[in-house]
Design a protein around this motif. Structure first.
Motif, PDB file in Angstrom:
ATOM      1  N   LEU A 288       3.666  -7.185   2.882  1.00 41.83           N
ATOM      2  CA  LEU A 288       2.827  -6.723   1.773  1.00 41.83           C
ATOM      3  C   LEU A 288       2.773  -7.732   0.626  1.00 41.83           C
ATOM      4  CD1 LEU A 288       3.672  -2.953   1.581  1.00 41.83           C
ATOM      5  CD2 LEU A 288       1.622  -4.047   2.416  1.00 41.83           C
TER       6      LEU A 288
ATOM      7  N   GLU B  57      -0.566   4.214   4.371  1.00 39.08           N
ATOM      8  CA  GLU B  57      -1.983   4.213   4.040  1.00 39.08           C
ATOM      9  C   GLU B  57      -2.733   5.078   5.054  1.00 39.08           C
ATOM     10  OE1 GLU B  57      -5.595   0.980   3.963  1.00 39.08           O
ATOM     11  OE2 GLU B  57      -3.831   0.693   5.187  1.00 39.08           O
TER      12      GLU B  57
ATOM     13  N   GLN C 118      11.260  -7.392   5.101  1.00 37.57           N
ATOM     14  CA  GLN C 118      10.016  -7.915   5.654  1.00 37.57           C
ATOM     15  C   GLN C 118       9.049  -8.176   4.502  1.00 37.57           C
ATOM     16  OE1 GLN C 118       6.828  -6.119   6.739  1.00 37.57           O
ATOM     17  NE2 GLN C 118       7.214  -4.052   6.041  1.00 37.57           N
TER      18      GLN C 118
ATOM     19  N   ILE D 144     -12.796 -18.330 -10.377  1.00 28.10           N
ATOM     20  CA  ILE D 144     -12.417 -19.381  -9.435  1.00 28.10           C
ATOM     21  C   ILE D 144     -10.920 -19.333  -9.169  1.00 28.10           C
ATOM     22  CG2 ILE D 144     -12.212 -21.885  -9.185  1.00 28.10           C
ATOM     23  CD1 ILE D 144     -14.904 -22.125 -10.570  1.00 28.10           C
TER      24      ILE D 144
ATOM     25  N   LEU E 299     -10.285  -6.021 -11.158  1.00 27.76           N
ATOM     26  CA  LEU E 299     -11.200  -7.151 -11.350  1.00 27.76           C
ATOM     27  C   LEU E 299     -11.916  -7.020 -12.693  1.00 27.76           C
ATOM     28  CD1 LEU E 299     -12.181  -9.648  -9.828  1.00 27.76           C
ATOM     29  CD2 LEU E 299     -14.104  -8.294  -9.033  1.00 27.76           C
TER      30      LEU E 299
ATOM     31  N   LEU F 247     -14.166  -5.882  -2.276  1.00 27.35           N
ATOM     32  CA  LEU F 247     -13.542  -4.670  -2.803  1.00 27.35           C
ATOM     33  C   LEU F 247     -14.394  -3.441  -2.523  1.00 27.35           C
ATOM     34  CD1 LEU F 247     -12.208  -6.095  -6.144  1.00 27.35           C
ATOM     35  CD2 LEU F 247     -10.897  -5.501  -4.131  1.00 27.35           C
TER      36      LEU F 247
ATOM     37  N   TYR G  28      -4.926 -11.389   5.430  1.00 27.47           N
ATOM     38  CA  TYR G  28      -6.126 -11.005   4.698  1.00 27.47           C
ATOM     39  C   TYR G  28      -6.210  -9.487   4.592  1.00 27.47           C
ATOM     40  CZ  TYR G  28     -10.907  -9.741   3.935  1.00 27.47           C
ATOM     41  OH  TYR G  28     -12.020  -9.137   3.454  1.00 27.47           O
TER      42      TYR G  28
ATOM     43  N   PHE H  68     -17.715  -2.732  -3.400  1.00 25.09           N
ATOM     44  CA  PHE H  68     -18.701  -2.206  -4.342  1.00 25.09           C
ATOM     45  C   PHE H  68     -20.128  -2.452  -3.884  1.00 25.09           C
ATOM     46  CE2 PHE H  68     -15.082  -2.426  -7.135  1.00 25.09           C
ATOM     47  CZ  PHE H  68     -15.177  -1.194  -7.731  1.00 25.09           C
TER      48      PHE H  68
ATOM     49  N   ILE I 172      -8.993 -16.753  -9.236  1.00 26.35           N
ATOM     50  CA  ILE I 172      -8.683 -15.630  -8.346  1.00 26.35           C
ATOM     51  C   ILE I 172      -8.993 -16.017  -6.907  1.00 26.35           C
ATOM     52  CG2 ILE I 172      -9.302 -13.271  -7.755  1.00 26.35           C
ATOM     53  CD1 ILE I 172      -9.796 -12.785 -10.732  1.00 26.35           C
ATOM     54  N   GLY I 173     -10.154 -16.654  -6.730  1.00 28.76           N
ATOM     55  CA  GLY I 173     -10.537 -17.095  -5.389  1.00 28.76           C
ATOM     56  C   GLY I 173      -9.506 -18.047  -4.816  1.00 28.76           C
TER      57      GLY I 173
ATOM     58  N   PHE J 223     -16.342 -11.030  -4.444  1.00 28.69           N
ATOM     59  CA  PHE J 223     -15.212 -10.143  -4.768  1.00 28.69           C
ATOM     60  C   PHE J 223     -15.653  -8.685  -4.716  1.00 28.69           C
ATOM     61  CE2 PHE J 223     -13.199 -13.678  -7.483  1.00 28.69           C
ATOM     62  CZ  PHE J 223     -12.591 -14.194  -6.349  1.00 28.69           C
TER      63      PHE J 223
ATOM     64  N   LEU K  75     -19.197 -15.887  -6.579  1.00 26.67           N
ATOM     65  CA  LEU K  75     -17.810 -15.493  -6.369  1.00 26.67           C
ATOM     66  C   LEU K  75     -17.605 -14.037  -6.773  1.00 26.67           C
ATOM     67  CD1 LEU K  75     -15.689 -17.324  -5.239  1.00 26.67           C
ATOM     68  CD2 LEU K  75     -14.932 -17.840  -7.542  1.00 26.67           C
TER      69      LEU K  75
ATOM     70  N   PHE L 199     -22.102 -20.541  -8.857  1.00 31.57           N
ATOM     71  CA  PHE L 199     -20.922 -20.382  -8.008  1.00 31.57           C
ATOM     72  C   PHE L 199     -20.075 -19.190  -8.478  1.00 31.57           C
ATOM     73  CE2 PHE L 199     -16.498 -21.620  -6.937  1.00 31.57           C
ATOM     74  CZ  PHE L 199     -16.625 -21.559  -5.556  1.00 31.57           C
TER      75      PHE L 199
ATOM     76  N   LEU M 262      -5.984  -7.189   0.245  1.00 31.67           N
ATOM     77  CA  LEU M 262      -6.776  -6.356  -0.662  1.00 31.67           C
ATOM     78  C   LEU M 262      -6.265  -4.924  -0.727  1.00 31.67           C
ATOM     79  CD1 LEU M 262     -10.240  -7.727   0.352  1.00 31.67           C
ATOM     80  CD2 LEU M 262      -8.988  -8.200  -1.733  1.00 31.67           C
ATOM     81  N   LEU M 263      -5.033  -4.732  -0.270  1.00 30.56           N
ATOM     82  CA  LEU M 263      -4.521  -3.372  -0.125  1.00 30.56           C
ATOM     83  C   LEU M 263      -4.433  -2.641  -1.468  1.00 30.56           C
ATOM     84  CD1 LEU M 263      -3.775  -1.928   2.346  1.00 30.56           C
ATOM     85  CD2 LEU M 263      -1.403  -2.554   2.009  1.00 30.56           C
ATOM     86  N   PHE M 264      -3.919  -3.319  -2.487  1.00 32.73           N
ATOM     87  CA  PHE M 264      -3.697  -2.651  -3.773  1.00 32.73           C
ATOM     88  C   PHE M 264      -4.729  -3.022  -4.811  1.00 32.73           C
ATOM     89  CE2 PHE M 264       0.850  -3.268  -2.310  1.00 32.73           C
ATOM     90  CZ  PHE M 264       0.880  -2.038  -1.693  1.00 32.73           C
ATOM     91  N   THR M 265      -5.590  -3.975  -4.494  1.00 29.36           N
ATOM     92  CA  THR M 265      -6.526  -4.459  -5.498  1.00 29.36           C
ATOM     93  C   THR M 265      -7.751  -3.564  -5.546  1.00 29.36           C
ATOM     94  OG1 THR M 265      -5.809  -6.666  -4.929  1.00 29.36           O
ATOM     95  CG2 THR M 265      -7.777  -6.477  -6.260  1.00 29.36           C
ATOM     96  N   THR M 266      -8.135  -3.181  -6.772  1.00 28.53           N
ATOM     97  CA  THR M 266      -9.327  -2.357  -6.917  1.00 28.53           C
ATOM     98  C   THR M 266     -10.320  -3.068  -7.827  1.00 28.53           C
ATOM     99  OG1 THR M 266      -8.410  -1.265  -8.841  1.00 28.53           O
ATOM    100  CG2 THR M 266      -7.988  -0.243  -6.712  1.00 28.53           C
ATOM    101  N   GLY M 267     -11.523  -2.535  -7.854  1.00 25.43           N
ATOM    102  CA  GLY M 267     -12.523  -3.089  -8.752  1.00 25.43           C
ATOM    103  C   GLY M 267     -12.098  -2.965 -10.204  1.00 25.43           C
TER     104      GLY M 267
ATOM    105  N   ILE N 100       3.715   0.477   6.136  1.00 27.85           N
ATOM    106  CA  ILE N 100       4.963   1.060   5.645  1.00 27.85           C
ATOM    107  C   ILE N 100       4.762   1.845   4.357  1.00 27.85           C
ATOM    108  CG2 ILE N 100       6.439  -0.670   6.718  1.00 27.85           C
ATOM    109  CD1 ILE N 100       6.725  -1.945   3.977  1.00 27.85           C
TER     110      ILE N 100
END
Lengths: 239, 251, 257
Positions: free
Chosen positions: B78, C115, B75, B153, B190, C28, B178, C30, B155-156, C24, C20, C16, B182-187, C112
């Motif tokens: 993720l 979480e 599947q 841009i 970024l 996330l 959606y 913050f 990333i967006g 973000f 953006l 912009f 954002l499950l694994f992405t942290t600040g 899975i």
């Protein structure tokens, strides 16, 4: 007074200048003649410190210059303007912006007069260098130097690549510079005709050495073979 | 020895540019027009090509991830999460910088090279205008702003493309995708991407300008300088990327 | 004109990009620029692996996140007695009227990769709405570790028993094993044909026995048995050798009969 004392410069193992000396007072015009590649341009660049000499000294208004000392060279370059053989206008700027570039605003007052001297019309000034002819670019580069009102102006082949009319205009401009601003001029050129018309001193360079130095009258009557060749309007082939 | 000089010279240019910029800030003599122009040239003009490339790259990475996940886990719910982490950490900063290096780096090297062979650089000296102030600082700021902005841009775009593909080809609702995005992405990721884009945005103009300022006379010299600028910038981008990765994300 | 166009585009690009970046940062978690948020302190004895930043869902919809987790330094107040962990959650104010006194705060596992998230059930309408900053008792998640440790206890006892009776068990197992082996070898030795023949014979025998027993049940037979019993009674008095002799004779007869 601008004084060169025994300037020597070697590129690799080729000696371009060998102990060249020269004296120029304000209000005088000194023509440096010579065949291509004898180090005439290098001589001018040495004066303003773009190419540091190997030995010898440059004195401007009783002050010895030091090419390593950038701060001093800034003031040297204000006193001593160099007009390159190629126009060397910044091609990202319009002619107008090129003229104003790095210039104190009050100095722009005489822009009209200088434009008249070189017969450059104001309408052209909004163009970019790439959009105007080589002659126009060259005129603009002269005006750029004139606007700074240096005490000495060094012209590197100002009439090369110009039509005969523009050549006359250039010569008249040099006369005006000397007369009105009382500047000293060193003109590097192949143009013997202009030299004889304008110069107070003529210097002939060959193989990095001064082989003749004197007034235009003595130049034409000189026994020097190269000088005679110049006067006859032709350049000698290699010895 | 020669290799070292090729790194040393851009570093020297960077230091003098930094000092020049700070001193011009204190003197309040900012060449705003030049800076605006460079940002325009570097950033605005690069938006189409970078958006397009990043869109395609993230599309490929989502499809590729999806295939892997289906093979291993049967599947692919993720996939967007994995794909976005990869995009933020690696693809967006590096691909943007590479494209910018080939677009802007070559033009910086060629432009400065031509200025050198047409004596414009000498002329700058005669006009008592520092080439650092006039040439380097605006290009540096231009590349810096361009790289950071374009990375963001990118990333967006990657996020939007991911959700779009999920909805269009993988049979997910946009909301579902959606949520996973954002499950694994942290600040921290970024911030890492921003650090990278700052480094690359500084690297490109100085390496390129280094080649331009030292270009050999003649049109061949300019061509060589442009080629070397792109090749060396790209190589350094990859090496520095490795360094930043090992410092930023490795345990 | 040209310059203004460039400035416009550069300005747009910079704004912009900053926008953006803020988006973000918001995604996330913050920055929370939109709307007022309500905060609740949920107390747990056991927080089940929930972490700062974990989502908080009301009726399955994500409306906030865990903002802080801290241990209680002083004993918990009365209504949340017996707890040791305080989980501070921030929620979108739109769910404010859903969270009431009898709302329940669960810690669940989703997805899975397992979480953790905090699920809040909406309270019933007659229950008062919780104030911003209220302290509530959360439902401790099932202690998987405890279940495991109880399981360990049972296993331990079984093990202890086995260890104590190790020899007996071993003997038992050995004899069971040899029994099985013997049976196996016997079964192997038996010819299939013979076995089926044996079974057939058994069938015939049992059928005969059935007939015999039926005959035994008939009045005639019962009469005979009665007579036989009478005879045995009477024969009681006879001395053993004579009786033996007699029985032998009777048996022969009976066999003939």
């Amino acid at each position: 007074m601008l004084e060169l004392k025994a300037i020597s410069k070697t590129f690799g193992n080729r000696a371009v200048l060998r102990s060249v000396s020269l004296t120029l007072n304000r209000g005088q015009i000194c023509f440096v003649l010579g065949r291509s590649g004898v180090g005439k341009s290098v001589l001018l660049k040495t004066i303003v410190g773009l190419i540091p000499q190997d030995s010898g000294e440059v004195w401007i208004q009783s002050e010895k210059t030091d090419p390593q000392n950038e701060e001093q060279m800034v003031s040297v370059r204000q006193k001593c303007g160099l007009v390159f053989q190629m126009p060397a206008l910044l091609d990202s700027l319009t002619l107008q912006e090129n003229l104003e570039f790095g210039l104190k605003p009050e100095k722009l007052a005489r822009l009209g007069k200088y434009l008249d001297w070189v017969q450059l019309s104001r309408e052209r000034l909004s163009r970019y260098p790439a959009e105007v002819s080589f002659g126009t670019q060259k005129k603009a580069s002269v005006v750029r130097t004139l606007l700074r009102e240096p005490q000495f102006i060094l012209f590197d082949e100002p009439t090369t690549g110009l039509d005969p009319v523009s050549r006359q205009v250039t010569n008249q401009m040099i006369r005006n510079v000397v007369k009105e601003s009382h500047s000293g001029c060193i003109v590097v050129s192949h143009d013997v005709q202009s030299a004889i018309e304008l110069a107070s001193t003529i210097i002939l360079l060959d193989q990095g050495q001064v082989i003749f130095q004197g007034t235009p009258e003595s130049f034409c009557s000189s026994e020097q073979p190269l000088a005679r060749a110049f006067c006859n309007g032709m350049v000698l082939l290699d010895h | 020895m020669r290799e070292w000089n090729q790194l040393e010279y851009p570093a020297l240019l960077f230091c003098s540019s930094f000092v020049g910029f700070v001193s011009s800030l204190t003197r309040r003599e900012i060449r705003g027009r030049e800076i605006i122009k460079q940002i325009y040239e570097c950033a605005v003009m690069s938006i189409p090509v970078i958006s397009f490339s990043l869109g395609i790259v993230s599309l490929m990475s989502v499809l590729e991830f999806s295939w892997h996940m289906r093979v291993v886990l049967r599947q692919d719910a993720l996939v967007p999460a994995f794909s976005l982490v990869l995009t933020i950490r690696e693809v967006a900063p590096v691909v943007t910088a590479m494209l910018l290096a080939s677009r802007v780096g070559a033009s910086i090297a060629a432009e400065i090279g031509v200025m050198k062979i047409t004596e414009q650089l000498d002329q700058l000296k005669l006009l008592a205008v520092s080439e650092v102030d006039y040439l380097l600082v605006p290009r540096w700021l231009g590349c810096l702003v361009a790289n950071v902005a374009l990375t963001l841009i990118s990333i967006g775009i990657a996020g939007v493309v991911t959700i779009f593909i999920g909805a269009r080809w993988m049979g997910y609702q946009p909301g579902e995708f959606y949520n996973s995005l954002l499950l694994f992405t942290t600040g921290y990721d970024l911030a890492g991407a921003l650090v990278k884009s700052l480094c690359f945005g500084t690297l490109i103009p100085f390496v390129s300008a280094g080649y331009g300022l030292r270009c050999a006379l003649g049109s061949q010299g300019v061509g060589e300088a442009a080629t070397q600028a792109v090749a060396r910038s790209s190589l350094l981008i990859i090496i520095i990327d490795l360094f930043i990765n090992s410092l930023w994300w490795m345990p | 004109m040209e310059q203004q166009r460039k400035e416009f585009w550069v300005g747009t690009l910079v704004l912009f990009s900053v926008g953006l970046l803020l988006v973000f940062a918001w995604l996330l978690g913050f920055v929370q620029p939109l709307g007022k948020r309500i905060h609740l302190s949920v107390f747990y004895q056991f927080a089940g692996g929930v972490e700062v930043g974990a989502p908080v869902r009301v009726s399955g919809v994500k409306v906030g996140k865990v903002e802080k987790i801290e241990f209680l330094s002083s004993p918990a107040s009365e209504n949340v007695a017996g707890t040791s962990v305080k989980v501070l959650i921030g929620l979108d104010s739109q769910v404010r009227n859903l969270i009431r006194q009898n709302s329940k705060f669960y810690i669940n596992i989703a997805g899975i990769i397992g979480e953790r998230y905090l699920e809040v059930t909406p309270g019933s309408e007659d229950s008062p709405v919780l104030e911003n900053g209220s302290e509530v008792r959360g439902m401790d998640p099932p202690r998987v570790d405890q279940l495991l440790s109880q399981g360990y206890g049972v296993f331990g006892r079984v093990q202890e028993f086995l260890e104590r009776n190790e020899n007996t068990m071993q003997e038992l197992l050995t004899s069971v094993h040899s029994l099985m082996t013997d049976t196996n070898s016997i079964l192997k030795k038996l010819d299939r044909k013979k076995v089926s023949q044996l079974i057939e014979n058994l069938n015939t025998v049992s059928a005969n026995v059935a007939v015999l027993s039926q005959q035994l049940r008939s009045p005639k037979s019962s009469k005979f048995i009665d007579q036989l019993a009478d005879l045995v009674d009477r024969a009681h008095e006879i001395d053993k050798p004579a009786l033996q002799k007699f029985l032998q004779e009777e048996g022969v007869r009976a066999r003939i009969f």
